[in-house]
Design a protein around this motif. Structure first.
Motif, PDB file in Angstrom:
ATOM      1  N   ASP A   1       3.496  18.138  -6.309  1.00  0.00           N
ATOM      2  CA  ASP A   1       4.376  18.499  -7.422  1.00  0.00           C
ATOM      3  C   ASP A   1       4.253  17.516  -8.577  1.00  0.00           C
ATOM      4  N   LEU A   2       3.854  16.289  -8.262  1.00  0.00           N
ATOM      5  CA  LEU A   2       3.831  15.225  -9.263  1.00  0.00           C
ATOM      6  C   LEU A   2       2.853  14.152  -8.824  1.00  0.00           C
ATOM      7  N   VAL A   3       2.163  13.558  -9.786  1.00  0.00           N
ATOM      8  CA  VAL A   3       1.323  12.390  -9.534  1.00  0.00           C
ATOM      9  C   VAL A   3       1.919  11.220 -10.298  1.00  0.00           C
ATOM     10  N   ILE A   4       2.103  10.092  -9.616  1.00  0.00           N
ATOM     11  CA  ILE A   4       2.590   8.871 -10.251  1.00  0.00           C
ATOM     12  C   ILE A   4       1.551   7.786 -10.032  1.00  0.00           C
ATOM     13  N   SER A   5       1.211   7.092 -11.106  1.00  0.00           N
ATOM     14  CA  SER A   5       0.228   6.006 -11.041  1.00  0.00           C
ATOM     15  C   SER A   5       0.917   4.692 -11.386  1.00  0.00           C
ATOM     16  N   GLY A   6       0.912   3.752 -10.445  1.00  0.00           N
ATOM     17  CA  GLY A   6       1.565   2.466 -10.690  1.00  0.00           C
ATOM     18  C   GLY A   6       2.308   2.006  -9.436  1.00  0.00           C
ATOM     19  N   ILE A   7       3.113   1.029  -9.573  1.00  0.00           N
ATOM     20  CA  ILE A   7       3.477   0.282 -10.769  1.00  0.00           C
ATOM     21  C   ILE A   7       2.384  -0.752 -11.052  1.00  0.00           C
TER      22      ILE A   7
ATOM     23  N   ALA B   1       2.445   7.559 -15.582  1.00  0.00           N
ATOM     24  CA  ALA B   1       1.872   6.228 -15.381  1.00  0.00           C
ATOM     25  C   ALA B   1       2.966   5.197 -15.611  1.00  0.00           C
ATOM     26  N   VAL B   2       3.021   4.172 -14.766  1.00  0.00           N
ATOM     27  CA  VAL B   2       4.100   3.189 -14.819  1.00  0.00           C
ATOM     28  C   VAL B   2       3.532   1.784 -14.829  1.00  0.00           C
ATOM     29  N   SER B   3       3.993   0.965 -15.773  1.00  0.00           N
ATOM     30  CA  SER B   3       3.547  -0.426 -15.868  1.00  0.00           C
ATOM     31  C   SER B   3       4.748  -1.341 -16.079  1.00  0.00           C
ATOM     32  N   LEU B   4       4.656  -2.541 -15.545  1.00  0.00           N
ATOM     33  CA  LEU B   4       5.744  -3.509 -15.593  1.00  0.00           C
ATOM     34  C   LEU B   4       5.263  -4.790 -16.257  1.00  0.00           C
ATOM     35  N   GLU B   5       6.037  -5.269 -17.200  1.00  0.00           N
ATOM     36  CA  GLU B   5       5.706  -6.514 -17.870  1.00  0.00           C
ATOM     37  C   GLU B   5       5.596  -7.654 -16.849  1.00  0.00           C
ATOM     38  N   THR B   6       4.628  -8.536 -17.042  1.00  0.00           N
ATOM     39  CA  THR B   6       4.435  -9.645 -16.096  1.00  0.00           C
ATOM     40  C   THR B   6       4.330 -10.958 -16.863  1.00  0.00           C
TER      41      THR B   6
ATOM     42  N   PRO C   1       2.258  -5.472  -3.936  1.00  0.00           N
ATOM     43  CA  PRO C   1       3.661  -5.164  -3.656  1.00  0.00           C
ATOM     44  C   PRO C   1       4.306  -4.168  -4.614  1.00  0.00           C
ATOM     45  N   LEU C   2       3.759  -3.986  -5.830  1.00  0.00           N
ATOM     46  CA  LEU C   2       4.421  -3.086  -6.776  1.00  0.00           C
ATOM     47  C   LEU C   2       4.264  -1.625  -6.385  1.00  0.00           C
ATOM     48  N   ILE C   3       3.074  -1.218  -5.949  1.00  0.00           N
ATOM     49  CA  ILE C   3       2.910   0.162  -5.505  1.00  0.00           C
ATOM     50  C   ILE C   3       3.703   0.397  -4.221  1.00  0.00           C
ATOM     51  N   ALA C   4       3.781  -0.639  -3.375  1.00  0.00           N
ATOM     52  CA  ALA C   4       4.563  -0.511  -2.149  1.00  0.00           C
ATOM     53  C   ALA C   4       6.044  -0.337  -2.466  1.00  0.00           C
ATOM     54  N   ALA C   5       6.544  -1.079  -3.448  1.00  0.00           N
ATOM     55  CA  ALA C   5       7.956  -0.962  -3.833  1.00  0.00           C
ATOM     56  C   ALA C   5       8.265   0.423  -4.372  1.00  0.00           C
ATOM     57  N   LEU C   6       7.351   0.985  -5.163  1.00  0.00           N
ATOM     58  CA  LEU C   6       7.585   2.313  -5.713  1.00  0.00           C
ATOM     59  C   LEU C   6       7.508   3.370  -4.626  1.00  0.00           C
ATOM     60  N   ARG C   7       6.543   3.229  -3.720  1.00  0.00           N
ATOM     61  CA  ARG C   7       6.477   4.174  -2.611  1.00  0.00           C
ATOM     62  C   ARG C   7       7.764   4.175  -1.810  1.00  0.00           C
ATOM     63  N   ASP C   8       8.268   2.990  -1.471  1.00  0.00           N
ATOM     64  CA  ASP C   8       9.475   2.892  -0.659  1.00  0.00           C
ATOM     65  C   ASP C   8      10.682   3.480  -1.384  1.00  0.00           C
ATOM     66  N   ALA C   9      10.774   3.236  -2.701  1.00  0.00           N
ATOM     67  CA  ALA C   9      11.910   3.764  -3.465  1.00  0.00           C
ATOM     68  C   ALA C   9      11.867   5.284  -3.518  1.00  0.00           C
ATOM     69  N   LEU C  10      10.697   5.847  -3.734  1.00  0.00           N
ATOM     70  CA  LEU C  10      10.579   7.305  -3.791  1.00  0.00           C
ATOM     71  C   LEU C  10      10.871   7.939  -2.438  1.00  0.00           C
ATOM     72  N   ARG C  11      10.413   7.310  -1.374  1.00  0.00           N
ATOM     73  CA  ARG C  11      10.687   7.844  -0.035  1.00  0.00           C
ATOM     74  C   ARG C  11      12.167   7.754   0.302  1.00  0.00           C
TER      75      ARG C  11
ATOM     76  N   ALA D   1      11.164   0.379 -10.136  1.00  0.00           N
ATOM     77  CA  ALA D   1      10.952   1.485  -9.198  1.00  0.00           C
ATOM     78  C   ALA D   1      12.159   2.409  -9.196  1.00  0.00           C
ATOM     79  N   GLY D   2      13.352   1.822  -9.239  1.00  0.00           N
ATOM     80  CA  GLY D   2      14.562   2.626  -9.280  1.00  0.00           C
ATOM     81  C   GLY D   2      14.649   3.459 -10.537  1.00  0.00           C
ATOM     82  N   TYR D   3      14.190   2.906 -11.660  1.00  0.00           N
ATOM     83  CA  TYR D   3      14.194   3.670 -12.902  1.00  0.00           C
ATOM     84  C   TYR D   3      13.289   4.895 -12.792  1.00  0.00           C
ATOM     85  N   ILE D   4      12.123   4.727 -12.179  1.00  0.00           N
ATOM     86  CA  ILE D   4      11.199   5.849 -12.034  1.00  0.00           C
ATOM     87  C   ILE D   4      11.810   6.927 -11.144  1.00  0.00           C
ATOM     88  N   VAL D   5      12.479   6.528 -10.079  1.00  0.00           N
ATOM     89  CA  VAL D   5      13.142   7.507  -9.225  1.00  0.00           C
ATOM     90  C   VAL D   5      14.168   8.300 -10.027  1.00  0.00           C
TER      91      VAL D   5
END
Length: 319
Positions: free
Chosen positions: A132-138, A169-174, A58-68, A190-194
């Motif tokens: 233009d950009l590569v993002i790896s994560g979350i 590269a993006v990582s979230l504390e768990t 779900p974390l990569i999905a959340a970031l994809r959705d936020a960027l889109r 995800a919002g912070y990365i956007v």
């Protein structure tokens, strides 16, 4: 580029960046920020894209959705299986990879590593025009200090730098005993990365989002609010205390020990691997210390691994 120059650019672009605090202020909420220009973004990770709609990751999905939602064109190319801790491993001939597209603009590479996914994306998906950009994560779990050397998340971003494309590269504390906290913080991280991407666009020099050969390693903390008496768990996620430009913590991120389950220690046989994570307060200015203090950590990493002139002079004196 000298370290001082890297940090100066990073500070200008990042340190004034506000932390996304609530869902209404996040990039996927009603108050979403509008990008300076829509970017073509390759999104990858080391956990893969698994399940319908990325439900298993779900974390990569959340970031994809936020960027889109923020207006960017995002293509996911990720491993088809969990490839955590694979570093920069690449698959070599005659090995074969199975590539699937479970949904539009989502590709999986099996049993490919994070770096395999980036290599494939540049060779096939972005063959005619680089992103233009590569993002790896979350990534679920921070990648701090020397762990960055072994992280699939971080090394996927560093692989992109080999193609001359800026990467984050993006990582979230768990917190292990509070999974709800990670889920609650996912949207905000995800919002912070956007917002970070928007600021990189705004402050870019000659259209360059990040100085050439430099990537950013972002780690996002999860801060627990007051405990809810009814559940015995925190009732909310608090916002980070801010953002810090950091260096990698040079202390060992983990202690490994090997105990024989057959035979004697130090002799051939079968060994069980033990792992103890470091928990001591870190030095000020490091990524670990920032997370311990409740701040988002942003660390610039260089793609090349050679050293500065003073060390070259030392080496020439020996040779």
């Amino acid at each position: 580029m000298k370290k001082r120059g890297i940090f100066a650019v990073l500070a200008a672009a990042v340190l004034c960046s506000p932390v996304v605090l609530t869902s209404s202020a996040s990039a996927s909420g009603p108050g979403a920020t509008v990008p300076t220009r829509p970017l073509r973004i390759l999104l990858t990770n080391d956990d893969g894209w698994r399940g319908p709609g990325g439900s298993g990751t779900p974390l990569i999905a959340a970031l994809r959705d936020a960027l889109r939602t923020a207006g960017h064109h995002v293509v996911v190319v990720a491993p088809g299986t969990d490839q955590s801790g694979q570093g920069g491993r690449i698959s070599l001939p005659p090995l074969q990879l199975t590539v699937a597209s479970p949904e539009p603009e989502v590709w999986t590479v099996t049993p490919g590593s994070p770096s395999d996914s980036v290599f494939f994306a540049f060779d096939e998906i972005f063959a005619n025009q680089k992103p233009d950009l590569v993002i790896s994560g979350i990534n679920p779990g921070n990648n701090l200090g020397q762990a960055a050397n072994h992280s699939g998340t971080v090394n996927a971003a560093l692989t992109a730098l080999e193609f001359g494309v800026p990467a984050v590269a993006v990582s979230l504390e768990t917190p292990g005993t509070w999974q709800e906290g990670t889920a609650a913080a996912a949207k905000n991280s995800a919002g912070y990365i956007v917002d970070l991407v928007r600021r990189l666009e705004t402050r870019s020099r000659n259209g360059t989002l990040i100085p050439r050969g430099v990537g950013l390693n972002v780690n996002y903390p999860v801060l627990a609010g007051p405990v809810d008496p009814a559940t015995g768990k925190p009732g909310s996620v608090l916002p980070p205390r801010g953002v810090r430009s950091t260096t990698l913590d040079t202390n060992l991120f983990a202690n490994f020990d090997y105990k024989p389950t057959s035979g004697s220690a130090g002799q051939p046989g079968i060994y069980t691997i033990g792992l103890t994570l470091g928990g001591e307060p870190a030095v000020a200015g490091t990524d670990t210390r920032a997370i311990q203090d409740g701040f988002v950590s942003v660390t610039p990493l260089e793609a090349d691994r050679d050293v500065d002139g003073s060390t070259q002079g030392w080496l020439r004196g020996i040779l």
